[in-house]
Design an enzyme around this catalytic site. Structure first.
Site, PDB file in Angstrom:
ATOM      1  N   TYR A   1     -10.624   1.728  42.854  1.00 41.41           N
ATOM      2  CA  TYR A   1      -9.326   2.455  42.897  1.00 41.41           C
ATOM      3  C   TYR A   1      -8.353   2.197  42.331  1.00 41.41           C
ATOM      4  O   TYR A   1      -7.878   0.947  42.138  1.00 41.41           O
ATOM      5  CB  TYR A   1      -9.169   2.707  44.434  1.00 41.41           C
ATOM      6  CG  TYR A   1     -10.021   3.531  45.373  1.00 41.41           C
ATOM      7  CD1 TYR A   1      -9.870   4.976  45.641  1.00 41.41           C
ATOM      8  CD2 TYR A   1     -11.166   3.067  45.787  1.00 41.41           C
ATOM      9  CE1 TYR A   1     -10.835   5.649  46.241  1.00 41.41           C
ATOM     10  CE2 TYR A   1     -11.966   3.687  46.734  1.00 41.41           C
ATOM     11  CZ  TYR A   1     -12.027   5.012  46.922  1.00 41.41           C
ATOM     12  OH  TYR A   1     -12.812   5.898  47.427  1.00 41.41           O
TER      13      TYR A   1
ATOM     14  N   TYR B   1     -18.893   1.037  45.475  1.00 40.24           N
ATOM     15  CA  TYR B   1     -18.212  -0.358  45.701  1.00 40.24           C
ATOM     16  C   TYR B   1     -18.544  -1.043  47.263  1.00 40.24           C
ATOM     17  O   TYR B   1     -18.776  -0.307  48.189  1.00 40.24           O
ATOM     18  CB  TYR B   1     -16.880  -0.017  45.551  1.00 40.24           C
ATOM     19  CG  TYR B   1     -16.128   0.846  46.357  1.00 40.24           C
ATOM     20  CD1 TYR B   1     -15.634   0.449  47.681  1.00 40.24           C
ATOM     21  CD2 TYR B   1     -16.143   2.376  46.270  1.00 40.24           C
ATOM     22  CE1 TYR B   1     -14.937   1.174  48.640  1.00 40.24           C
ATOM     23  CE2 TYR B   1     -15.461   3.160  47.201  1.00 40.24           C
ATOM     24  CZ  TYR B   1     -14.933   2.565  48.323  1.00 40.24           C
ATOM     25  OH  TYR B   1     -14.183   3.661  49.270  1.00 40.24           O
TER      26      TYR B   1
ATOM     27  N   ARG C   1     -20.132   1.234  50.037  1.00 38.73           N
ATOM     28  CA  ARG C   1     -19.950   2.549  50.287  1.00 38.73           C
ATOM     29  C   ARG C   1     -20.697   3.326  49.425  1.00 38.73           C
ATOM     30  O   ARG C   1     -20.818   3.085  48.148  1.00 38.73           O
ATOM     31  CB  ARG C   1     -18.460   3.091  50.050  1.00 38.73           C
ATOM     32  CG  ARG C   1     -17.587   2.559  51.086  1.00 38.73           C
ATOM     33  CD  ARG C   1     -17.422   2.977  52.284  1.00 38.73           C
ATOM     34  NE  ARG C   1     -18.049   4.416  52.866  1.00 38.73           N
ATOM     35  CZ  ARG C   1     -17.374   5.499  52.686  1.00 38.73           C
ATOM     36  NH1 ARG C   1     -16.167   5.703  52.555  1.00 38.73           N
ATOM     37  NH2 ARG C   1     -17.987   6.627  52.992  1.00 38.73           N
TER      38      ARG C   1
ATOM     39  N   HIS D   1     -18.560   8.631  46.503  1.00 44.38           N
ATOM     40  CA  HIS D   1     -17.773   9.703  47.188  1.00 44.38           C
ATOM     41  C   HIS D   1     -16.535   9.946  46.763  1.00 44.38           C
ATOM     42  O   HIS D   1     -15.946   9.177  45.847  1.00 44.38           O
ATOM     43  CB  HIS D   1     -17.630   9.172  48.747  1.00 44.38           C
ATOM     44  CG  HIS D   1     -16.870   8.265  48.964  1.00 44.38           C
ATOM     45  ND1 HIS D   1     -17.071   6.688  48.857  1.00 44.38           N
ATOM     46  CD2 HIS D   1     -15.443   8.000  49.351  1.00 44.38           C
ATOM     47  CE1 HIS D   1     -16.119   6.024  49.002  1.00 44.38           C
ATOM     48  NE2 HIS D   1     -14.968   6.832  49.431  1.00 44.38           N
TER      49      HIS D   1
ATOM     50  N   HIS E   1     -12.915  11.692  47.945  1.00 43.18           N
ATOM     51  CA  HIS E   1     -12.087  12.082  49.121  1.00 43.18           C
ATOM     52  C   HIS E   1     -11.499  13.312  49.136  1.00 43.18           C
ATOM     53  O   HIS E   1     -10.888  13.674  47.930  1.00 43.18           O
ATOM     54  CB  HIS E   1     -11.039  11.067  49.567  1.00 43.18           C
ATOM     55  CG  HIS E   1     -11.367   9.711  49.733  1.00 43.18           C
ATOM     56  ND1 HIS E   1     -11.624   9.357  51.335  1.00 43.18           N
ATOM     57  CD2 HIS E   1     -11.686   8.670  49.220  1.00 43.18           C
ATOM     58  CE1 HIS E   1     -12.065   8.093  51.355  1.00 43.18           C
ATOM     59  NE2 HIS E   1     -12.007   7.627  50.003  1.00 43.18           N
TER      60      HIS E   1
END
Lengths: 250, 189
Positions: free
Chosen positions: A109, A148, A158, A161, A163
């Site tokens: 991120y 990640y 995870r 995905h 959000h």
């Protein structure tokens, strides 16, 4: 009656998801509608107002492939994510502010707290926004995020995905969720996904859709989103609809 | 009630630890800031609201997001000139406080005291939690309020924001306790 349907939403405390243990409320929630039962003429603030079409994103905000470029294109697999925002009667909801954020194609991120040792992409922020249009449709162009690692348990990863955050008509329709990808083998190991009641889990997974796919450019994924907050009576709903129509025309 | 909910809602999932890149009006670089800010403008008495979110150990949560929704200074939720919705992150300010600048709402009916609806999100919270903020300096209105009057005193106190006259005007302190003896009252709306 209550609009939180625990057969559809994950519980406040799900021990496999470690940080829920100290952060989820423990007492049962009070049904605010029941507290107002003696005064049915009063419309609670949570069911009032009109938040649709009030927050306006920038024109290119929906295109994450281009909205952060600094002289080059982001790396990774280009995708289109599209679908409709519907209410629980199945009617499209226009004017909903949809905000998305995600990791890049390496699983990182663009956030200062993310310390995962994977490269940042200078041409990708992983942030997008749009309003649902008159038939409730939305469309984002982006890069497929990677899996990640995280610290929940040893060797925790995870699944891929994106959000999503949606602001509908009134705040009882507020939804923050995550969209997953079909066939991801990590889904079965993910406590956040697994906290969701079993029969509801599949509604968090997009479907590959060749109709949304743009030939020679990007694969398309279809993800419809159903928001709560439609407890208006028939008459009130009509009024709200005509108000929306008036807004759209002015 | 006549409800034909043919379609179940999309399940909620946590905002996670990185939501500020997508949802903050101040943290996102490159012109991608959210249009939802932590200020509400309108006619009326200007107030500030600040507070912490406390976990089950009593520790302040540094990565929570709070949203508020309120009536205007005449008690209306449907004033088109007024946007009564705002959002703040506890990571943005000092001491892990969320902070809002807004105007004091009026009561929306004679059975209600003035209030602000509050929604809590954070890493570790899989589904958002709704609560309400009432004002400690509205004792008479609070005593007749249809919600507060149905709560025990201890539970009612969790919803009262304490007023303080500060150098920059009237401010209210509102801590949200996720767990413990003084766990905040959360509502199913």
């Amino acid at each position: 009656m209550t609009s939180i349907d625990w057969s559809q939403h994950p519980p406040f405390i799900y021990p496999d998801y470690k940080s829920s243990v100290l952060r989820g409320p423990t007492q049962s929630m009070l049904d605010i509608g029941a507290l107002y039962a003696k005064a049915s003429a009063i419309r609670m603030g949570e069911l009032s107002g009109s938040l649709t079409d009030r927050f306006v994103p920038g024109e290119a905000d929906h295109d994450l492939i281009r909205n952060a470029q600094q002289g080059g294109a982001p790396l990774g697999e280009r995708i289109v994510v599209s679908g409709r925002v519907l209410n629980q009667q199945g009617k499209p909801v226009p004017g909903v502010l949809i905000e998305i954020w995600q990791a890049n194609s390496c699983g990182r991120y663009a956030h200062k707290v993310d310390q995962h040792d994977a490269p940042l992409d200078p041409n990708f922020r992983g942030v997008g926004r749009c309003l649902s249009d008159r038939d409730g449709s939305y469309r984002f162009y982006t890069i497929k995020p990677a899996a990640y690692p995280w610290k929940n348990h040893p060797n925790a990863w995870r699944p891929q995905h994106i959000h999503f955050s949606l602001i509908g008509q009134s705040i009882d329709s507020r939804l923050v969720t995550q969209m997953y990808f079909p066939g991801d083998p990590l889904l079965g190991f993910d406590p956040i996904f697994n906290a969701t009641p079993g029969s509801a889990q599949e509604r968090l997974i997009a479907t590959l859709d060749l109709g949304i796919t743009e030939a020679d450019f990007a694969l398309g994924y279809h993800f419809d989103i159903v928001i709560a907050g439609c407890r208006a009576t028939g008459q009130e709903e009509k009024t709200a609809e005509s108000r929306t129509a008036t807004n759209a025309e002015s | 009630m006549q409800n034909h909910k043919k379609y179940p809602p999309t399940p909620s999932q946590t905002v996670g630890p990185f939501f500020t890149i997508g949802l903050s009006s101040t943290d996102a670089a490159g012109g991608l800031a959210s249009p939802v800010t932590n200020e509400i403008a309108g006619e009326g008495e200007e107030i500030r609201i600040r507070g912490r979110v406390l976990d089950g150990n009593g520790d302040p949560v540094p990565d929570a997001m709070i949203e508020i929704w309120q009536a205007d200074s005449k008690g209306s939720f449907t004033n088109c000139e007024f946007m009564g919705f705002a959002r703040s992150e506890t990571g943005a300010g000092p001491d892990h406080c969320f902070q809002f600048k807004t105007i004091k709402p009026a009561a929306a009916s004679n059975l209600e005291a003035p209030y602000i609806s509050v929604i809590v999100y954070m890493r570790g919270l899989l589904t958002q939690a709704y609560t309400r903020l009432y004002f400690s300096d509205e004792a008479e209105a609070n005593s007749k309020d249809i919600v507060l009057s149905q709560l025990s005193e201890a539970r009612r106190n969790t919803l009262l924001a304490k007023s303080q006259q500060a150098a920059d005007g009237l401010s209210y302190e509102f801590d949200i306790r996720m767990q413990g003896d003084r766990e905040t009252v959360f509502f199913s709306v």
